[in-house]
Design a protein around this motif. Structure first.
Motif, mmCIF file in Angstrom:
data_model
loop_
_atom_site.group_PDB
_atom_site.id
_atom_site.type_symbol
_atom_site.label_atom_id
_atom_site.label_comp_id
_atom_site.label_asym_id
_atom_site.label_seq_id
_atom_site.Cartn_x
_atom_site.Cartn_y
_atom_site.Cartn_z
ATOM 1 N N GLY A 88 4.560 -3.430 5.043
ATOM 2 C CA GLY A 88 4.308 -2.154 4.380
ATOM 3 C C GLY A 88 3.142 -1.388 4.947
ATOM 4 N N ALA A 117 2.616 2.651 5.519
ATOM 5 C CA ALA A 117 2.070 3.260 4.318
ATOM 6 C C ALA A 117 0.895 4.158 4.680
ATOM 7 N N THR A 118 0.568 5.081 3.794
ATOM 8 C CA THR A 118 -0.500 6.043 4.057
ATOM 9 C C THR A 118 -1.479 6.051 2.919
ATOM 10 N N GLN A 148 -4.207 5.433 0.276
ATOM 11 C CA GLN A 148 -4.713 4.228 -0.365
ATOM 12 C C GLN A 148 -3.569 3.323 -0.828
ATOM 13 N N ASP A 149 -2.446 3.344 -0.130
ATOM 14 C CA ASP A 149 -1.289 2.540 -0.529
ATOM 15 C C ASP A 149 -1.528 1.045 -0.326
ATOM 16 N N TRP A 150 -2.435 0.675 0.541
ATOM 17 C CA TRP A 150 -2.633 -0.744 0.818
ATOM 18 C C TRP A 150 -4.118 -1.077 0.842
ATOM 19 N N TRP A 182 -0.036 -3.906 -1.454
ATOM 20 C CA TRP A 182 0.658 -2.685 -1.023
ATOM 21 C C TRP A 182 1.273 -2.017 -2.240
ATOM 22 N N GLN A 183 0.961 -0.730 -2.430
ATOM 23 C CA GLN A 183 1.467 0.024 -3.571
ATOM 24 C C GLN A 183 2.239 1.235 -3.063
ATOM 25 N N PRO A 184 3.550 1.069 -2.795
ATOM 26 C CA PRO A 184 4.329 2.176 -2.231
ATOM 27 C C PRO A 184 4.588 3.296 -3.224
ATOM 28 N N TRP A 185 4.629 2.946 -4.522
ATOM 29 C CA TRP A 185 4.783 3.941 -5.569
ATOM 30 C C TRP A 185 3.751 3.684 -6.660
ATOM 31 N N SER A 186 3.482 4.658 -7.494
ATOM 32 C CA SER A 186 2.410 4.525 -8.478
ATOM 33 C C SER A 186 2.666 3.401 -9.470
ATOM 34 N N ARG A 227 3.753 -2.426 -7.225
ATOM 35 C CA ARG A 227 2.778 -3.024 -6.317
ATOM 36 C C ARG A 227 3.271 -4.393 -5.861
#
Length: 386
Positions: free
Chosen positions: A14, A18-19, A21-23, A61-65, A68
């Motif tokens: 991820g 990812a961009t 603060q996603d990770w 990794w947090q791809p969506w709000s 996680r």
């Protein structure tokens, strides 16, 4: 393991795309030293040991709000209680929903349990009270049966009465290793212990100067025999009650464990039926937060393996071992110095009467363990935060 591999792939690939603060990535290294008098606890045949190393690398990794993924790899060698090994410490997928006054969430995978104040963070020196946790609550020889859970967690947080209430309901099975079998039976071909179930409910409330908590957990262990022992099961049931009061530069913390141990087979013939023992442990700790990021603490830690046999007289008559193997009383004086935000130096000295938390539990050697003994521990820790 297929599920773990899939989550690992998502977790560690991820960050490549990812961009923002996603990770996140964090890690730490703890290196300790122990010098022990009149016991082989931790150090084995030698009176001292540097084989007390903990290393962890974590990624999130947090791809969506609301979603996680998080995982951690750990290398740990804790003297004679844990042989050197690299393991998945935790690896889970999480989803949470925001509420007007908090949130709800679910997790699935491998997780740290939430028993007491420190179970889920017990390996991180910056968040635990001292180098050695109070053994009455956070037993190192039973660590595998209580720490990691493969399963699910329903959790939440809500603002309540001017404070914050957190809760966890976890179910699954504990993730055990050969360390558990060796700590119970010692070296040799005595069979194998496998965890088969784990369930816990944990509540924690914090407001102003107070933090209080309550945990119930049940851990089940199956025994596949070897040597002179019998096939059987071991069920651990326990309540842990926790409280902490903070005032200016002083903290007072106490936790109480009330446990039941149900044994069928193992060291008794199955025809004898189920044996029930009640164990009890507690500790009280006062901590002073001094200038220059220095902390000093004094702790009393008390554990009795069978509350119907506080002095160990029945244990001595049945086992032929000294009565002091049935209890432990530990006074600890320690201190920590946060050199900067990433480096921590800690030291503590233990005065101990009794040996209830000295392994191996079923094949003890009184010639290697005194009633009164002591231990000096030093530790240097470094953490990485990105």
């Amino acid at each position: 393991m297929k599920t773990y591999s899939f989550v690992c792939l998502l977790l560690f690939s991820g960050p490549l795309w990812a961009t923002g603060q996603d990770w996140q990535f964090n890690g730490y290294l703890n290196q300790a030293y122990a010098d022990v008098d009149d016991s082989q606890f931790i150090v084995g045949d030698d009176s001292s040991s540097f084989d007390l190393t903990e290393v962890m690398a974590t990624a999130s990794w947090q791809p969506w709000s609301a979603v996680r993924f998080a995982g951690a790899l750990t290398y740990r060698q804790w003297g004679t209680l844990a042989e050197s090994d690299v393991r998945i410490d935790y690896l889970f997928a999480e989803s949470r929903w925001q509420l007007s006054k908090g949130h709800l969430g679910v997790r699935g995978g491998r997780m740290k349990n939430e028993v007491g104040f420190y179970s889920s963070t017990r390996d991180m020196s910056f968040t635990r009270p001292g180098i050695m946790l109070p053994q009455s609550i956070y037993s190192d020889y039973f660590r595998d049966a209580q720490l990691h859970v493969d399963g699910g967690d329903f959790f939440g947080r809500v603002n309540l009465g001017g404070g914050i209430l957190d809760w966890h309901v976890m179910a699954g099975r504990s993730a055990s290793s050969e360390d558990l079998t060796r700590n119970i039976f010692g070296e040799g071909d005595f069979g194998e212990l496998d965890s088969n179930s784990f369930f816990s409910v944990d509540l924690e409330y914090q407001a102003d100067e107070w933090r209080v908590g309550a945990t119930y957990y049940k851990a089940g262990v199956e025994y596949h025999p070897g040597g002179v022992f019998f096939a059987g099961e071991l069920d651990l049931h326990a309540w842990v009650l926790s409280a902490e009061y903070s005032w200016r530069w002083f903290e007072l913390t106490g936790e109480l464990l009330l446990g039941d141990r149900h044994t069928q087979g193992v060291y008794i013939p199955p025809a004898a039926g189920e044996i029930k023992d009640h164990n009890r442990g507690y500790y009280l700790e006062g901590r002073a937060l001094l200038p220059e990021n220095v902390e000093l603490f004094l702790r009393y830690d008390d554990y009795v393996d069978n509350t119907d046999d506080d002095a160990g007289n029945r244990y001595a008559a049945q086992s032929g071992n000294p009565a002091y193997f049935a209890y432990s009383k530990d006074w600890t004086l320690g201190g920590r110095w946060l050199l900067n935000k990433d480096w921590l130096l800690a030291a503590e000295y233990h005065w101990i009467e009794g040996a209830a938390w000295v392994s191996p539990l079923l094949t003890r050697d009184p010639n290697q363990q005194a009633k009164d003994w002591s231990m000096l521990m030093l530790q240097l820790s470094y953490r990485i935060q990105w």
